[in-house]
Design a protein around this motif. Structure first.
Motif, short mmCIF file in Angstrom:
data_model
loop_
_atom_site.label_atom_id
_atom_site.label_comp_id
_atom_site.label_asym_id
_atom_site.label_seq_id
_atom_site.Cartn_x
_atom_site.Cartn_y
_atom_site.Cartn_z
N LYS B 54 0.39 -6.75 2.11
CA LYS B 54 -0.52 -7.14 1.04
C LYS B 54 -1.87 -7.52 1.59
O LYS B 54 -1.99 -8.18 2.62
N VAL B 55 -2.90 -7.06 0.90
CA VAL B 55 -4.26 -7.44 1.23
C VAL B 55 -4.91 -7.99 -0.03
O VAL B 55 -4.73 -7.43 -1.12
N THR B 56 -5.65 -9.06 0.11
CA THR B 56 -6.33 -9.65 -1.05
C THR B 56 -7.77 -9.98 -0.68
O THR B 56 -8.03 -10.47 0.41
N ASN B 57 -8.67 -9.68 -1.61
CA ASN B 57 -10.05 -10.14 -1.45
C ASN B 57 -10.51 -10.72 -2.78
O ASN B 57 -9.69 -10.95 -3.68
N GLU B 58 -11.78 -10.97 -2.92
CA GLU B 58 -12.28 -11.65 -4.11
C GLU B 58 -12.25 -10.75 -5.35
O GLU B 58 -12.40 -11.23 -6.46
N VAL B 59 -12.02 -9.49 -5.16
CA VAL B 59 -12.05 -8.54 -6.27
C VAL B 59 -10.65 -8.13 -6.70
O VAL B 59 -10.36 -8.01 -7.89
N ALA B 66 7.02 -1.27 2.38
CA ALA B 66 7.30 -0.99 3.79
C ALA B 66 7.24 0.50 4.13
O ALA B 66 6.79 0.88 5.21
N ASP B 67 7.67 1.35 3.21
CA ASP B 67 7.66 2.79 3.52
C ASP B 67 6.28 3.42 3.37
O ASP B 67 6.08 4.58 3.75
N ARG B 68 5.35 2.69 2.80
CA ARG B 68 3.94 3.10 2.65
C ARG B 68 3.77 4.38 1.84
O ARG B 68 2.72 5.01 1.88
N LYS B 69 4.76 4.79 1.08
CA LYS B 69 4.66 6.02 0.31
C LYS B 69 3.97 5.82 -1.03
O LYS B 69 3.76 6.78 -1.79
N SER B 70 3.64 4.60 -1.33
CA SER B 70 2.87 4.31 -2.53
C SER B 70 2.09 3.03 -2.29
O SER B 70 2.32 2.32 -1.29
N SER B 71 1.18 2.74 -3.18
CA SER B 71 0.44 1.48 -3.11
C SER B 71 0.01 1.12 -4.53
O SER B 71 -0.07 1.99 -5.41
N THR B 72 -0.24 -0.16 -4.74
CA THR B 72 -0.64 -0.64 -6.06
C THR B 72 -1.89 -1.49 -5.95
O THR B 72 -1.90 -2.48 -5.21
N LEU B 73 -2.90 -1.09 -6.67
CA LEU B 73 -4.11 -1.89 -6.79
C LEU B 73 -3.95 -2.83 -7.96
O LEU B 73 -3.63 -2.39 -9.07
N SER B 74 -4.14 -4.10 -7.74
CA SER B 74 -3.97 -5.09 -8.79
C SER B 74 -5.31 -5.77 -9.08
O SER B 74 -5.94 -6.33 -8.17
N LEU B 75 -5.72 -5.70 -10.33
CA LEU B 75 -6.96 -6.33 -10.78
C LEU B 75 -6.59 -7.50 -11.69
O LEU B 75 -6.06 -7.29 -12.78
#
Lengths: 117, 113
Positions: B54-59, B66-75
């Motif tokens: 998980k990565v989080t910034n101000e935006v 773990a398998d890195r076959k997908s990702s989710t952007l959360s706003l």
């Protein structure tokens, strides 16, 4: 700090006429990109410069498109002659590649919207 | 080059959390996942980048399994000004590999009042 500056913002020309777009990248950025974005699609790379050298121009239609980056700073993209299908937004971007900091992003200008009639 | 698949469009209301999922089954070991945002009549703008977990910034936040076959952007708690096209990009960092961004068609997010 100023971002990537492009001009003009809009251009309308008749087919078969020449047109040129200008880009001033962020100061110190050694890599410059030109992208073309058709309506409803993502940007597509046309050419990438590292300093003054064009290191990837495989997607540039060389029969009518040309680009230059004199002194490794500003860049110009030219189309001659323009065709109806060239109507699109032309985006310039820059990034700093190399050095000690890990590069994470490219910075884009607002683009030039070209309409060929 | 890893191909990405993301929804063409999404709708939300102000104040809601929006999650945009991107599939990238063929992601390579040295590929990072990067999201850009594009408002009408502007160039794309970097939002967030990650490699795993998980990565989080101000935006936004970026969730990568773990398998890195997908990702989710959360706003979190979107507002009308978050109406834009969001692009998921997969590839090596700009200072390695192909050294250029490859965009797909993106997800058009519309936030309603």
């Amino acid at each position: 700090e100023a971002g990537v500056v492009q001009s003009p913002r809009y251009k309308i020309i008749e087919k078969k006429q020449p047109v040129a777009f200008w880009c001033n990248p962020i100061s110190g950025h050694n890599t410059l990109y030109w992208y073309r974005q058709n309506l409803g699609q993502g940007p597509e790379l046309l050419i990438r410069y590292e300093n003054e050298e064009a290191v990837d121009d495989s997607q540039l239609p060389k029969d009518r498109f040309s680009a230059e980056r004199l002194k490794g700073v500003d860049s110009t993209l030219k189309i001659q002659p323009a065709e109806l299908g060239d109507s699109a937004v032309y985006l310039c971007a820059s990034s700093l590649v190399g050095g000690t900091a890990k590069n994470t992003e490219a910075f884009f200008g607002q683009g030039t919207r070209l309409t060929v009639v | 080059l890893a191909k990405t698949t993301q929804p063409i469009s999404m709708d939300s209301y102000e104040g809601q959390e929006v999650n945009i999922t991107c599939s990238h089954n063929n992601i390579a070991t040295n590929d990072y996942i990067t999201w850009y945002q594009q408002f009408p009549s502007q160039g794309p703008r970097f939002i967030i980048q990650g490699y795993k977990t998980k990565v989080t910034n101000e935006v936004a936040s970026l969730f990568i399994p773990a398998d890195r076959k997908s990702s989710t952007l959360s706003l979190p708690r979107v507002s009308l000004s978050d109406t834009a096209v969001y692009y998921c990009l997969v590839g090596p960092p700009l200072d390695t590999g192909r050294r250029a961004l490859t965009f797909g068609s993106g997800t058009r997010l519309q936030v309603q009042p």
